[in-house]
Design a protein around this motif. Structure first.
Motif, PDB file in Angstrom:
ATOM      1  N   ILE A 128      33.677 -34.705 101.333  1.00  0.00           N
ATOM      2  CA  ILE A 128      32.884 -34.036 102.428  1.00  0.00           C
ATOM      3  C   ILE A 128      32.198 -35.243 103.024  1.00  0.00           C
ATOM      4  N   GLU A 129      31.930 -36.441 102.645  1.00  0.00           N
ATOM      5  CA  GLU A 129      31.333 -37.592 103.544  1.00  0.00           C
ATOM      6  C   GLU A 129      32.532 -37.978 104.553  1.00  0.00           C
ATOM      7  N   GLU A 130      33.671 -38.013 104.356  1.00  0.00           N
ATOM      8  CA  GLU A 130      34.737 -38.264 104.958  1.00  0.00           C
ATOM      9  C   GLU A 130      34.685 -36.999 106.301  1.00  0.00           C
ATOM     10  N   ALA A 131      34.697 -35.738 105.896  1.00  0.00           N
ATOM     11  CA  ALA A 131      34.531 -34.800 106.813  1.00  0.00           C
ATOM     12  C   ALA A 131      33.387 -34.920 107.792  1.00  0.00           C
ATOM     13  N   MET A 132      32.339 -35.132 107.289  1.00  0.00           N
ATOM     14  CA  MET A 132      31.244 -35.636 107.981  1.00  0.00           C
ATOM     15  C   MET A 132      31.139 -36.675 109.185  1.00  0.00           C
ATOM     16  N   LYS A 179      31.580 -34.534  93.258  1.00  0.00           N
ATOM     17  CA  LYS A 179      32.609 -34.426  92.518  1.00  0.00           C
ATOM     18  C   LYS A 179      32.862 -33.472  91.133  1.00  0.00           C
ATOM     19  N   LEU A 180      32.064 -32.493  91.190  1.00  0.00           N
ATOM     20  CA  LEU A 180      32.189 -31.383  90.462  1.00  0.00           C
ATOM     21  C   LEU A 180      33.203 -30.570  90.475  1.00  0.00           C
ATOM     22  N   ILE A 181      33.845 -30.215  91.733  1.00  0.00           N
ATOM     23  CA  ILE A 181      35.140 -29.893  92.110  1.00  0.00           C
ATOM     24  C   ILE A 181      36.238 -30.444  92.919  1.00  0.00           C
ATOM     25  N   THR A 182      37.323 -30.074  92.822  1.00  0.00           N
ATOM     26  CA  THR A 182      38.304 -31.105  93.652  1.00  0.00           C
ATOM     27  C   THR A 182      38.441 -30.472  95.268  1.00  0.00           C
ATOM     28  N   GLU A 183      38.847 -31.285  95.954  1.00  0.00           N
ATOM     29  CA  GLU A 183      39.136 -31.073  97.484  1.00  0.00           C
ATOM     30  C   GLU A 183      40.032 -29.584  97.284  1.00  0.00           C
ATOM     31  N   ARG A 184      41.094 -29.460  96.658  1.00  0.00           N
ATOM     32  CA  ARG A 184      41.801 -28.231  96.549  1.00  0.00           C
ATOM     33  C   ARG A 184      40.966 -26.900  96.033  1.00  0.00           C
ATOM     34  N   HIS A 185      40.042 -27.144  95.204  1.00  0.00           N
ATOM     35  CA  HIS A 185      39.101 -26.190  94.780  1.00  0.00           C
ATOM     36  C   HIS A 185      38.472 -25.493  95.938  1.00  0.00           C
ATOM     37  N   LYS A 197      30.876 -14.336  97.681  1.00  0.00           N
ATOM     38  CA  LYS A 197      31.767 -14.330  96.767  1.00  0.00           C
ATOM     39  C   LYS A 197      32.326 -15.810  96.610  1.00  0.00           C
ATOM     40  N   GLN A 198      32.352 -16.672  97.580  1.00  0.00           N
ATOM     41  CA  GLN A 198      32.512 -18.063  97.408  1.00  0.00           C
ATOM     42  C   GLN A 198      31.507 -18.740  96.205  1.00  0.00           C
ATOM     43  N   LEU A 199      30.327 -18.048  96.293  1.00  0.00           N
ATOM     44  CA  LEU A 199      29.246 -18.939  95.396  1.00  0.00           C
ATOM     45  C   LEU A 199      29.619 -18.228  93.994  1.00  0.00           C
ATOM     46  N   LEU A 200      29.844 -17.008  94.061  1.00  0.00           N
ATOM     47  CA  LEU A 200      30.253 -16.641  92.506  1.00  0.00           C
ATOM     48  C   LEU A 200      31.685 -17.201  91.895  1.00  0.00           C
ATOM     49  N   VAL A 201      32.543 -17.556  92.916  1.00  0.00           N
ATOM     50  CA  VAL A 201      33.570 -18.146  92.241  1.00  0.00           C
ATOM     51  C   VAL A 201      33.619 -19.704  91.936  1.00  0.00           C
ATOM     52  N   LEU A 202      32.727 -20.183  92.690  1.00  0.00           N
ATOM     53  CA  LEU A 202      32.312 -21.673  92.562  1.00  0.00           C
ATOM     54  C   LEU A 202      31.515 -21.708  91.149  1.00  0.00           C
ATOM     55  N   GLN A 203      30.594 -20.791  90.742  1.00  0.00           N
ATOM     56  CA  GLN A 203      30.140 -20.744  89.530  1.00  0.00           C
ATOM     57  C   GLN A 203      30.905 -20.370  88.587  1.00  0.00           C
ATOM     58  N   ALA A 204      31.829 -19.720  88.626  1.00  0.00           N
ATOM     59  CA  ALA A 204      33.120 -19.459  87.789  1.00  0.00           C
ATOM     60  C   ALA A 204      33.794 -20.925  87.504  1.00  0.00           C
ATOM     61  N   ILE A 205      34.021 -21.480  88.501  1.00  0.00           N
ATOM     62  CA  ILE A 205      34.872 -22.783  88.158  1.00  0.00           C
ATOM     63  C   ILE A 205      33.984 -23.696  87.532  1.00  0.00           C
ATOM     64  N   ASP A 207      31.236 -23.141  85.411  1.00  0.00           N
ATOM     65  CA  ASP A 207      31.116 -22.452  83.949  1.00  0.00           C
ATOM     66  C   ASP A 207      32.265 -22.481  83.290  1.00  0.00           C
ATOM     67  N   ASN A 208      33.297 -22.064  83.536  1.00  0.00           N
ATOM     68  CA  ASN A 208      34.765 -22.069  82.956  1.00  0.00           C
ATOM     69  C   ASN A 208      35.825 -23.127  83.212  1.00  0.00           C
ATOM     70  N   ASP A 209      35.333 -24.197  83.910  1.00  0.00           N
ATOM     71  CA  ASP A 209      36.309 -25.353  84.229  1.00  0.00           C
ATOM     72  C   ASP A 209      37.649 -24.724  84.773  1.00  0.00           C
ATOM     73  N   LEU A 210      37.702 -23.709  85.678  1.00  0.00           N
ATOM     74  CA  LEU A 210      38.890 -23.658  85.931  1.00  0.00           C
ATOM     75  C   LEU A 210      39.621 -24.660  86.820  1.00  0.00           C
TER      76      LEU A 210
END
Length: 284
Positions: A128-132, A179-185, A197-205, A207-210
């Motif tokens: 995200i820092e690289e993108a900025m 670094k709680l999720i990866t770029e691919r996530h 919906k994005q935030l709901l899936v983020l929370q699922a990732i 909470d459930n270590d998807l």
């Protein structure tokens, strides 16, 4: 000597010039008071690893300052960092009074560009820092993504993919930053157009270590929910011949489907008869 990135980003050789009246010459290493130096306001890095800063401090304490920091004057007594913030932080940790520095005369645009490029080349930024950093360089120099990619020696698709991450909600960007999720996530989340919906899936990732595959499957189900399979009515209370006939029809439909023809069927049970409606497309 003009830095190669100065030429790439049209900075010319102004960065090497310094006013004569301030008492220093270009590229001269001088000792500046550490507390007179302010961090670079254009620094793309927002997270500094304290353990690595301490390791660097130990190296500097043992071997000295091998490479001076680069600063610019703010006023007669104070300076702003252009490059070398990790070294400056390490010296602060050591509680040294002075640090080796080179003073350059740079504009805000030049200072921002040097800070961004220095960090991009080290490849230590979060995605995200690289993108900025890419977004800021595009803004500073009025470049297209393709032109920026050429100047940085990267693929245009790399620049574009990073920049897309900046369209994600702040919560997702924060998860990337920490670094709680990866770029691919994160790139999978882009496929969801609805922020909620994005935030709901983020929370699922979280909470459930998807993993990425599980995340992509969940997103695919949200975008294209699977219709529940319609159960065929059970043939209770009918004679053997009727059951055989119905099962034969079903098997035949299954065989046709196996050839790739998208057959649709619907069974309904009435008081006096069974009704089977079959739809076969004219084109396969």
């Amino acid at each position: 000597m003009v830095h190669p990135f100065n030429r790439l980003f049209g900075m010319g050789d102004k960065g090497n010039a310094a006013p004569e009246e301030v008492g220093y010459t270009p590229d001269e290493v001088i000792q500046l008071e550490v507390d007179k130096i302010q961090p670079n306001r254009f620094q793309p890095r927002t997270i500094f690893n304290e353990d690595k800063i301490k390791e660097l401090a130990q190296t500097i304490n043992t071997h000295g300052m091998i490479q001076p920091i680069v600063v610019r004057k703010i006023d007669e007594e104070n300076f702003e960092l252009i490059a070398g913030e990790r070294r400056w932080r390490a010296v602060q940790f050591l509680e040294w009074d002075k640090i080796s520095a080179i003073i350059r005369d740079m504009s805000d645009s030049e200072t921002a560009s040097v800070a961004l490029i220095e960090n991009l080349q080290r490849e230590e930024l979060t995605v995200i820092e690289e993108a900025m950093a890419y977004a800021k360089l595009l803004e500073l120099h009025s470049l297209t993504q393709e032109a920026l990619a050429q100047r940085l020696g990267k693929n245009q698709s790399t620049i574009a993919n990073k920049l897309r991450l900046l369209k994600l909600p702040e919560e997702v960007q924060s998860a990337l930053l920490n670094k709680l999720i990866t770029e691919r996530h994160a790139r999978a989340l882009i496929k969801l157009k609805d922020t909620e919906k994005q935030l709901l899936v983020l929370q699922a990732i979280l909470d459930n270590d998807l993993n990425v595959k599980q995340t992509e499957e969940r997103i695919a189900n949200i975008n294209e929910p699977k219709e529940p399979k319609r159960k065929s009515p059970k043939l209770k209370g009918v004679n053997k011949d009727i059951r055989i006939a119905m099962n034969t029809i079903r098997q035949s439909l299954s065989m046709v489907s196996d050839t790739g023809v998208a057959v649709e069927s619907d069974e309904k049970e009435h008081d006096d008869y069974y009704q089977i409606t079959i739809k076969i497309p004219k084109k396969k």
